[in-house]
Design a protein around this motif. Structure first.
Motif, PDB file in Angstrom:
ATOM      1  N   VAL A 102       0.819  -1.214   0.000  1.00 38.06           N
ATOM      2  CA  VAL A 102       0.000   0.000   0.000  1.00 38.06           C
ATOM      3  C   VAL A 102       0.854   1.266   0.000  1.00 38.06           C
ATOM      4  O   VAL A 102       0.447   2.284  -0.550  1.00 38.06           O
ATOM      5  CB  VAL A 102      -0.941  -0.011   1.232  1.00 38.06           C
ATOM      6  N   MET A 103       2.017   1.206   0.637  1.00 36.03           N
ATOM      7  CA  MET A 103       2.860   2.398   0.774  1.00 36.03           C
ATOM      8  C   MET A 103       3.285   2.956  -0.574  1.00 36.03           C
ATOM      9  O   MET A 103       3.648   2.190  -1.476  1.00 36.03           O
ATOM     10  CB  MET A 103       4.135   2.073   1.566  1.00 36.03           C
ATOM     11  N   PRO A 104       3.269   4.280  -0.703  1.00 36.15           N
ATOM     12  CA  PRO A 104       3.791   4.892  -1.924  1.00 36.15           C
ATOM     13  C   PRO A 104       5.284   4.590  -2.070  1.00 36.15           C
ATOM     14  O   PRO A 104       5.996   4.429  -1.077  1.00 36.15           O
ATOM     15  CB  PRO A 104       3.571   6.391  -1.704  1.00 36.15           C
ATOM     16  N   THR A 105       5.740   4.531  -3.291  1.00 37.74           N
ATOM     17  CA  THR A 105       7.144   4.230  -3.562  1.00 37.74           C
ATOM     18  C   THR A 105       8.072   5.230  -2.895  1.00 37.74           C
ATOM     19  O   THR A 105       9.126   4.868  -2.378  1.00 37.74           O
ATOM     20  CB  THR A 105       7.394   4.211  -5.084  1.00 37.74           C
ATOM     21  N   GLY A 106       7.656   6.493  -2.866  1.00 39.08           N
ATOM     22  CA  GLY A 106       8.479   7.526  -2.241  1.00 39.08           C
ATOM     23  C   GLY A 106       8.675   7.297  -0.757  1.00 39.08           C
ATOM     24  O   GLY A 106       9.757   7.539  -0.214  1.00 39.08           O
ATOM     25  N   LEU A 107       7.649   6.812  -0.063  1.00 38.71           N
ATOM     26  CA  LEU A 107       7.754   6.540   1.363  1.00 38.71           C
ATOM     27  C   LEU A 107       8.677   5.351   1.607  1.00 38.71           C
ATOM     28  O   LEU A 107       9.507   5.381   2.516  1.00 38.71           O
ATOM     29  CB  LEU A 107       6.370   6.287   1.960  1.00 38.71           C
ATOM     30  N   THR A 108       8.541   4.323   0.793  1.00 30.85           N
ATOM     31  CA  THR A 108       9.439   3.168   0.904  1.00 30.85           C
ATOM     32  C   THR A 108      10.883   3.603   0.672  1.00 30.85           C
ATOM     33  O   THR A 108      11.784   3.203   1.408  1.00 30.85           O
ATOM     34  CB  THR A 108       9.042   2.076  -0.109  1.00 30.85           C
ATOM     35  N   ALA A 109      11.101   4.449  -0.328  1.00 31.44           N
ATOM     36  CA  ALA A 109      12.451   4.948  -0.612  1.00 31.44           C
ATOM     37  C   ALA A 109      12.976   5.776   0.553  1.00 31.44           C
ATOM     38  O   ALA A 109      14.165   5.664   0.909  1.00 31.44           O
ATOM     39  CB  ALA A 109      12.445   5.773  -1.895  1.00 31.44           C
ATOM     40  N   ALA A 132      19.905   3.484   5.293  1.00 25.90           N
ATOM     41  CA  ALA A 132      21.234   3.514   4.688  1.00 25.90           C
ATOM     42  C   ALA A 132      22.083   4.637   5.286  1.00 25.90           C
ATOM     43  O   ALA A 132      23.265   4.444   5.586  1.00 25.90           O
ATOM     44  CB  ALA A 132      21.119   3.689   3.176  1.00 25.90           C
ATOM     45  N   PHE A 133      21.473   5.812   5.486  1.00 18.79           N
ATOM     46  CA  PHE A 133      22.198   6.934   6.086  1.00 18.79           C
ATOM     47  C   PHE A 133      22.688   6.575   7.482  1.00 18.79           C
ATOM     48  O   PHE A 133      23.855   6.789   7.815  1.00 18.79           O
ATOM     49  CB  PHE A 133      21.307   8.176   6.137  1.00 18.79           C
ATOM     50  N   LEU A 134      21.792   6.029   8.308  1.00 22.19           N
ATOM     51  CA  LEU A 134      22.171   5.668   9.667  1.00 22.19           C
ATOM     52  C   LEU A 134      23.266   4.602   9.672  1.00 22.19           C
ATOM     53  O   LEU A 134      24.205   4.665  10.465  1.00 22.19           O
ATOM     54  CB  LEU A 134      20.948   5.185  10.452  1.00 22.19           C
ATOM     55  N   GLN A 135      23.142   3.626   8.784  1.00 23.39           N
ATOM     56  CA  GLN A 135      24.120   2.538   8.725  1.00 23.39           C
ATOM     57  C   GLN A 135      25.492   3.036   8.275  1.00 23.39           C
ATOM     58  O   GLN A 135      26.513   2.596   8.783  1.00 23.39           O
ATOM     59  CB  GLN A 135      23.618   1.447   7.763  1.00 23.39           C
ATOM     60  N   CYS A 136      25.515   3.963   7.347  1.00 21.53           N
ATOM     61  CA  CYS A 136      26.788   4.411   6.766  1.00 21.53           C
ATOM     62  C   CYS A 136      27.452   5.558   7.521  1.00 21.53           C
ATOM     63  O   CYS A 136      28.677   5.611   7.594  1.00 21.53           O
ATOM     64  CB  CYS A 136      26.569   4.835   5.315  1.00 21.53           C
TER      65      CYS A 136
END
Length: 145
Positions: free
Chosen positions: A57-64, A71-75
């Motif tokens: 159901v989630m919009p692609t932008g929200l998933t991204a 990724a930011f937190l991990q890197c």
């Protein structure tokens, strides 16, 4: 090499436990009917179901956005020189201080063990919810997934 490998595996276990604890909290909160107000790309947050069905159901932008944040937190938010790094999974960065440095060594060890065990329990819990969601079973308290 064995000590370094153990520390890496322990760090991964702690991080996965923290993510699982947040996932369990997310399941409980959304199933209780508590949602963010508003919408994203025309989809109301209240219309997004809990669990894996949310990705349908989630919009692609929200998933991204979610994956970009992870990724930011991990890197970029790990192993910052001069802060934390007292033990595997210690990501303190000087921003929020809950008084960790005021605890005794014994109390620190106890709190780390509690976090590790709670993380392990949450990993099993979220795995159980995912399995039951895919089986389509009706669970007591949580209800139909």
């Amino acid at each position: 090499g064995n000590e370094a490998k153990f520390e890496l595996f322990r760090e991964v276990e702690i991080v996965h436990g923290r993510v699982a604890m947040l996932a369990m909290l997310g399941q409980i909160v959304t199933r209780a009917g508590i949602h963010f107000p508003g919408s994203f790309e025309g989809v109301a947050y209240a219309d997004i179901p809990p669990g894996l069905k949310a990705f349908e159901v989630m919009p692609t932008g929200l998933t991204a956005d979610i994956f970009a944040t992870m990724a930011f937190l991990q890197c970029f938010m790990r192993n910052i020189e001069g802060t934390g790094n007292e033990f595997a999974g210690d990501y303190r960065n000087g921003w929020i201080d809950f008084g960790w440095d005021t605890f005794s060594d014994e109390e620190k060890l106890k709190k780390r063990a509690i976090e590790l065990n709670n993380g392990r329990a949450a990993q099993m819990g979220i795995l159980g919810l995912i399995v039951h969601e895919n089986l389509g079973s009706n669970m007591p308290i949580i209800g139909q997934l």
